[in-house]
Write a protein that holds these residues in place. Structure first.
Motif, PDB file in Angstrom:
ATOM      1  N   ALA A 122      -1.811   6.073   6.359  1.00  0.00           N
ATOM      2  CA  ALA A 122      -0.765   5.614   5.441  1.00  0.00           C
ATOM      3  C   ALA A 122       0.565   6.303   5.693  1.00  0.00           C
ATOM      4  O   ALA A 122       1.618   5.788   5.287  1.00  0.00           O
ATOM      5  CB  ALA A 122      -1.203   5.836   3.997  1.00  0.00           C
ATOM      6  N   GLY A 123       0.545   7.453   6.319  1.00  0.00           N
ATOM      7  CA  GLY A 123       1.793   8.126   6.678  1.00  0.00           C
ATOM      8  C   GLY A 123       2.696   8.457   5.510  1.00  0.00           C
ATOM      9  O   GLY A 123       3.922   8.336   5.609  1.00  0.00           O
ATOM     10  N   GLY A 124       2.139   8.874   4.410  1.00  0.00           N
ATOM     11  CA  GLY A 124       2.953   9.268   3.266  1.00  0.00           C
ATOM     12  C   GLY A 124       3.167   8.179   2.229  1.00  0.00           C
ATOM     13  O   GLY A 124       3.723   8.436   1.162  1.00  0.00           O
ATOM     14  N   ARG A 125       2.769   6.952   2.517  1.00  0.00           N
ATOM     15  CA  ARG A 125       2.864   5.888   1.517  1.00  0.00           C
ATOM     16  C   ARG A 125       1.768   6.059   0.469  1.00  0.00           C
ATOM     17  O   ARG A 125       0.755   6.714   0.692  1.00  0.00           O
ATOM     18  CB  ARG A 125       2.725   4.530   2.193  1.00  0.00           C
ATOM     19  CG  ARG A 125       3.890   4.207   3.140  1.00  0.00           C
ATOM     20  CD  ARG A 125       3.650   2.927   3.888  1.00  0.00           C
ATOM     21  NE  ARG A 125       4.800   2.547   4.711  1.00  0.00           N
ATOM     22  CZ  ARG A 125       4.827   1.487   5.500  1.00  0.00           C
ATOM     23  NH1 ARG A 125       3.775   0.687   5.593  1.00  0.00           N
ATOM     24  NH2 ARG A 125       5.917   1.211   6.219  1.00  0.00           N
ATOM     25  N   GLY A 126       1.971   5.470  -0.703  1.00  0.00           N
ATOM     26  CA  GLY A 126       1.050   5.647  -1.806  1.00  0.00           C
ATOM     27  C   GLY A 126      -0.325   5.053  -1.542  1.00  0.00           C
ATOM     28  O   GLY A 126      -0.464   4.043  -0.852  1.00  0.00           O
ATOM     29  N   LEU A 127      -1.360   5.674  -2.122  1.00  0.00           N
ATOM     30  CA  LEU A 127      -2.735   5.204  -1.988  1.00  0.00           C
ATOM     31  C   LEU A 127      -3.385   5.150  -3.362  1.00  0.00           C
ATOM     32  O   LEU A 127      -3.381   6.143  -4.104  1.00  0.00           O
ATOM     33  CB  LEU A 127      -3.533   6.128  -1.073  1.00  0.00           C
ATOM     34  CG  LEU A 127      -3.235   6.022   0.431  1.00  0.00           C
ATOM     35  CD1 LEU A 127      -3.821   7.209   1.167  1.00  0.00           C
ATOM     36  CD2 LEU A 127      -3.778   4.712   0.992  1.00  0.00           C
TER      37      LEU A 127
ATOM     38  N   VAL B 142       5.717  -1.942   3.286  1.00  0.00           N
ATOM     39  CA  VAL B 142       4.741  -1.734   2.219  1.00  0.00           C
ATOM     40  C   VAL B 142       4.954  -0.346   1.625  1.00  0.00           C
ATOM     41  O   VAL B 142       5.174   0.624   2.347  1.00  0.00           O
ATOM     42  CB  VAL B 142       3.302  -1.867   2.765  1.00  0.00           C
ATOM     43  CG1 VAL B 142       2.285  -1.434   1.731  1.00  0.00           C
ATOM     44  CG2 VAL B 142       3.038  -3.303   3.218  1.00  0.00           C
ATOM     45  N   ASP B 143       4.867  -0.240   0.307  1.00  0.00           N
ATOM     46  CA  ASP B 143       5.075   1.042  -0.365  1.00  0.00           C
ATOM     47  C   ASP B 143       3.779   1.717  -0.793  1.00  0.00           C
ATOM     48  O   ASP B 143       3.739   2.933  -0.953  1.00  0.00           O
ATOM     49  CB  ASP B 143       5.963   0.831  -1.593  1.00  0.00           C
ATOM     50  CG  ASP B 143       7.337   0.311  -1.212  1.00  0.00           C
ATOM     51  OD1 ASP B 143       8.144   1.101  -0.693  1.00  0.00           O
ATOM     52  OD2 ASP B 143       7.592  -0.898  -1.407  1.00  0.00           O
ATOM     53  N   ALA B 144       2.730   0.922  -0.999  1.00  0.00           N
ATOM     54  CA  ALA B 144       1.463   1.507  -1.439  1.00  0.00           C
ATOM     55  C   ALA B 144       0.313   0.580  -1.083  1.00  0.00           C
ATOM     56  O   ALA B 144       0.478  -0.641  -0.972  1.00  0.00           O
ATOM     57  CB  ALA B 144       1.476   1.776  -2.943  1.00  0.00           C
ATOM     58  N   TYR B 145      -0.849   1.193  -0.885  1.00  0.00           N
ATOM     59  CA  TYR B 145      -2.062   0.462  -0.542  1.00  0.00           C
ATOM     60  C   TYR B 145      -3.116   0.697  -1.619  1.00  0.00           C
ATOM     61  O   TYR B 145      -3.315   1.842  -2.059  1.00  0.00           O
ATOM     62  CB  TYR B 145      -2.626   0.936   0.794  1.00  0.00           C
ATOM     63  CG  TYR B 145      -1.657   0.913   1.944  1.00  0.00           C
ATOM     64  CD1 TYR B 145      -1.495  -0.215   2.732  1.00  0.00           C
ATOM     65  CD2 TYR B 145      -0.897   2.051   2.262  1.00  0.00           C
ATOM     66  CE1 TYR B 145      -0.607  -0.221   3.799  1.00  0.00           C
ATOM     67  CE2 TYR B 145      -0.007   2.051   3.321  1.00  0.00           C
ATOM     68  CZ  TYR B 145       0.134   0.911   4.084  1.00  0.00           C
ATOM     69  OH  TYR B 145       1.009   0.905   5.142  1.00  0.00           O
ATOM     70  N   GLY B 146      -3.805  -0.347  -2.018  1.00  0.00           N
ATOM     71  CA  GLY B 146      -4.939  -0.223  -2.919  1.00  0.00           C
ATOM     72  C   GLY B 146      -6.211  -0.458  -2.136  1.00  0.00           C
ATOM     73  O   GLY B 146      -6.360  -1.485  -1.469  1.00  0.00           O
ATOM     74  N   VAL B 147      -7.147   0.491  -2.191  1.00  0.00           N
ATOM     75  CA  VAL B 147      -8.359   0.423  -1.376  1.00  0.00           C
ATOM     76  C   VAL B 147      -9.587   0.533  -2.268  1.00  0.00           C
ATOM     77  O   VAL B 147      -9.654   1.402  -3.146  1.00  0.00           O
ATOM     78  CB  VAL B 147      -8.386   1.542  -0.316  1.00  0.00           C
ATOM     79  CG1 VAL B 147      -9.531   1.308   0.666  1.00  0.00           C
ATOM     80  CG2 VAL B 147      -7.060   1.623   0.430  1.00  0.00           C
ATOM     81  N   GLY B 148     -10.557  -0.343  -2.016  1.00  0.00           N
ATOM     82  CA  GLY B 148     -11.771  -0.348  -2.823  1.00  0.00           C
ATOM     83  C   GLY B 148     -13.027  -0.162  -2.006  1.00  0.00           C
ATOM     84  O   GLY B 148     -13.463   0.952  -1.746  1.00  0.00           O
ATOM     85  N   THR B 149     -13.611  -1.271  -1.567  1.00  0.00           N
ATOM     86  CA  THR B 149     -14.940  -1.255  -0.959  1.00  0.00           C
ATOM     87  C   THR B 149     -15.072  -0.260   0.180  1.00  0.00           C
ATOM     88  O   THR B 149     -16.004   0.552   0.212  1.00  0.00           O
ATOM     89  CB  THR B 149     -15.300  -2.665  -0.452  1.00  0.00           C
ATOM     90  OG1 THR B 149     -15.228  -3.592  -1.538  1.00  0.00           O
ATOM     91  CG2 THR B 149     -16.707  -2.685   0.123  1.00  0.00           C
ATOM     92  N   GLN B 150     -14.162  -0.316   1.138  1.00  0.00           N
ATOM     93  CA  GLN B 150     -14.301   0.544   2.311  1.00  0.00           C
ATOM     94  C   GLN B 150     -14.197   2.023   1.960  1.00  0.00           C
ATOM     95  O   GLN B 150     -14.829   2.862   2.613  1.00  0.00           O
ATOM     96  CB  GLN B 150     -13.249   0.166   3.362  1.00  0.00           C
ATOM     97  CG  GLN B 150     -13.485  -1.176   4.014  1.00  0.00           C
ATOM     98  CD  GLN B 150     -14.838  -1.251   4.704  1.00  0.00           C
ATOM     99  OE1 GLN B 150     -15.242  -0.320   5.390  1.00  0.00           O
ATOM    100  NE2 GLN B 150     -15.533  -2.347   4.519  1.00  0.00           N
ATOM    101  N   LEU B 151     -13.454   2.345   0.944  1.00  0.00           N
ATOM    102  CA  LEU B 151     -13.318   3.740   0.542  1.00  0.00           C
ATOM    103  C   LEU B 151     -14.605   4.258  -0.078  1.00  0.00           C
ATOM    104  O   LEU B 151     -15.139   5.291   0.333  1.00  0.00           O
ATOM    105  CB  LEU B 151     -12.156   3.899  -0.435  1.00  0.00           C
ATOM    106  CG  LEU B 151     -11.941   5.304  -0.997  1.00  0.00           C
ATOM    107  CD1 LEU B 151     -11.629   6.303   0.110  1.00  0.00           C
ATOM    108  CD2 LEU B 151     -10.833   5.303  -2.037  1.00  0.00           C
TER     109      LEU B 151
END
Length: 442
Positions: A157-162, A307-316
């Motif tokens: 992500a390189g510093g972008r929101g997670l 993109v400013d942020a990523y939302g991650v579910g299943t894979q995480l």
């Protein structure tokens, strides 16, 4: 220090039955043989990292400490064990009085580890140590797997929101542990309120497609959300037509709109189009959040997207293909009695193949090169070389049965950032490869 920083432990049930039956039957046999009180040293470690991974991340130490504190057998549990003929009367009497009274050392939470790293060292009598095996491995294997996946995603992500949002993709209790581990690994927020309540992790969330479909029009849905949550909310714009939705979102919320979320389609292409449209509409400060089955590779592929942020579910919450770390818990040294003066003798499994282990009570240190970058994980059983004395990795966690090393979750999160930064740059590569540090035994 605010108690919420350490996790809300009130009402935590006993962890004593989070175990395998053979732990108890071993205690029964050892009690009968007169060997149950022999001073022993167990270590948790992994023989290898998951395929292609270059480092592991220690997570779950705080939960292990909770589990050890709450490992006791109440009357109802003892009745169950008696009625099911799991163990005999003398063993039930031993279990009724059980409280761990030994010592535990381990890698601090958030630290990185490698094959052979003695991640946790548990010392006490054989009986009291062996009873903890299953619950310790259950916690460490799960949480470290999630934290490792989170760390890779954070690097990508390189510093972008997670945003961790996998609660609906796993067991409800695993979801809480996953959010905690993900936070250690670099995620910023979670959608899971139980994780926010228990571990003081920042929580986020606004609306799903169902909210848009509930209303007579997309405009009505956006207006209802803005009226309730304010202009700084995040509007979901891919229920129908993204271009039309973005236009409507800005018309309803104005250029102060907080963010839009995209949950489908070609995210790279759509994100560029949405960014251009937002800017043309004057919403230059409106952020773009993307979701939709992301993993570290998908996140890396979006590095050039606005993109400013990523939302991650299943894979995480499934460890991005590696839901366990394959850690084991082995007896590595034991004495012939409970006498503290009795010499500890190294013991080890000597089976053929990859399941052999190295005996002896171990220390671990990380050797640095002349530029201060880690170059090896050094593990030994004898005296620590003077040049490594200040680089030892294990810290005292439990002394005489009492926890001595509780810390805020933020400390583990910050430690991971520092530990990862101290590794060679190749550690951040997502391509398959060997562990970034060799393990050296001395």
């Amino acid at each position: 220090m605010n108690s919420a920083d350490l996790g809300r432990r009130v009402g935590v049930p006993s962890t004593a039955l989070f175990t395998d039956q053979y732990e108890l039957t071993m205690v029964q046999a050892a009690l009968k043989a007169g060997t149950a009180d022999r001073r022993s040293v167990f270590e948790a470690f992994t023989r290898r990292l998951p395929e292609g991974r270059r480092y592991g991340v220690v997570a779950g130490i705080g939960r292990v400490l909770d589990a050890v504190e709450n490992f006791h057998f109440d009357d109802e549990m003892l009745t169950f064990l008696r009625d099911q003929n799991v163990v005999d009367g003398p063993t039930l009497a031993y279990l009724a009085d059980y409280r761990f009274s030994g010592d535990i050392w381990g890698y601090p939470e958030g630290e990185v580890y490698f094959p052979g790293s003695p991640i946790l060292r548990v010392e006490g009598s054989f009986a009291e140590c062996v009873l903890l095996e299953t619950v310790i491995l259950s916690i460490l294997n799960h949480d470290s797997a999630i934290a490792a996946a989170a760390s890779r995603m954070s690097a990508a992500a390189g510093g972008r929101g997670l945003i961790e949002m996998g609660a609906r993709r796993t067991h409800e209790l695993s979801a809480v542990a996953s959010a905690r581990a993900a936070y250690i690994g670099g995620f910023d927020t979670t959608s899971d309120l139980a994780a926010g309540f228990r571990y003081n992790i920042p929580t986020v969330g606004t609306s799903a497609h169902a909210f848009t479909l509930l209303h007579d029009s997309e405009r009505d849905a956006f207006q209802a959300q803005v009226d309730s949550l304010g202009r700084d909310t995040t509007l979901l714009v891919d229920t129908y037509d993204v271009t039309a939705a973005v236009r409507t979102a800005v018309e309803v919320a104005g250029t102060e709109l907080g963010a839009v979320r995209i949950d489908s389609g070609d995210l790279l292409l759509v994100a560029h189009r949405v960014r251009q449209q937002l800017d043309e509409l004057g919403a230059t400060g409106t952020k773009i959040v993307v979701t939709s089955d992301l993993d570290e590779y998908a996140i890396a592929s979006l590095a050039a997207a606005p993109v400013d942020a990523y939302g991650v579910g299943t894979q995480l919450v499934t460890g991005s293909g590696h839901p366990t770390c394959s850690m084991v818990y082995k007896l590595v040294a034991r004495a012939s009695s409970a006498d503290p003066a009795d010499e500890l003798r190294p013991v080890a499994k000597k089976s053929m193949g990859a399941k052999s282990s190295k005996g002896g009570r171990k220390w671990a240190a990380r050797r640095l090169d002349e530029d201060g970058v880690a170059e090896a994980e050094v593990i030994g059983t004898g005296p620590v070389p003077p040049e490594l004395a200040g680089r030892q990795l294990l810290v005292e966690l439990v002394r005489g049965g009492e926890v001595v090393a509780r810390e805020p979750l933020e400390a583990a999160r910050e430690r991971h950032v520092a530990a990862r930064a101290g590794l060679p740059m190749s550690a951040m590569q997502l391509s398959r490869g060997e562990p970034v540090l060799p393990t050296e035994y001395v």
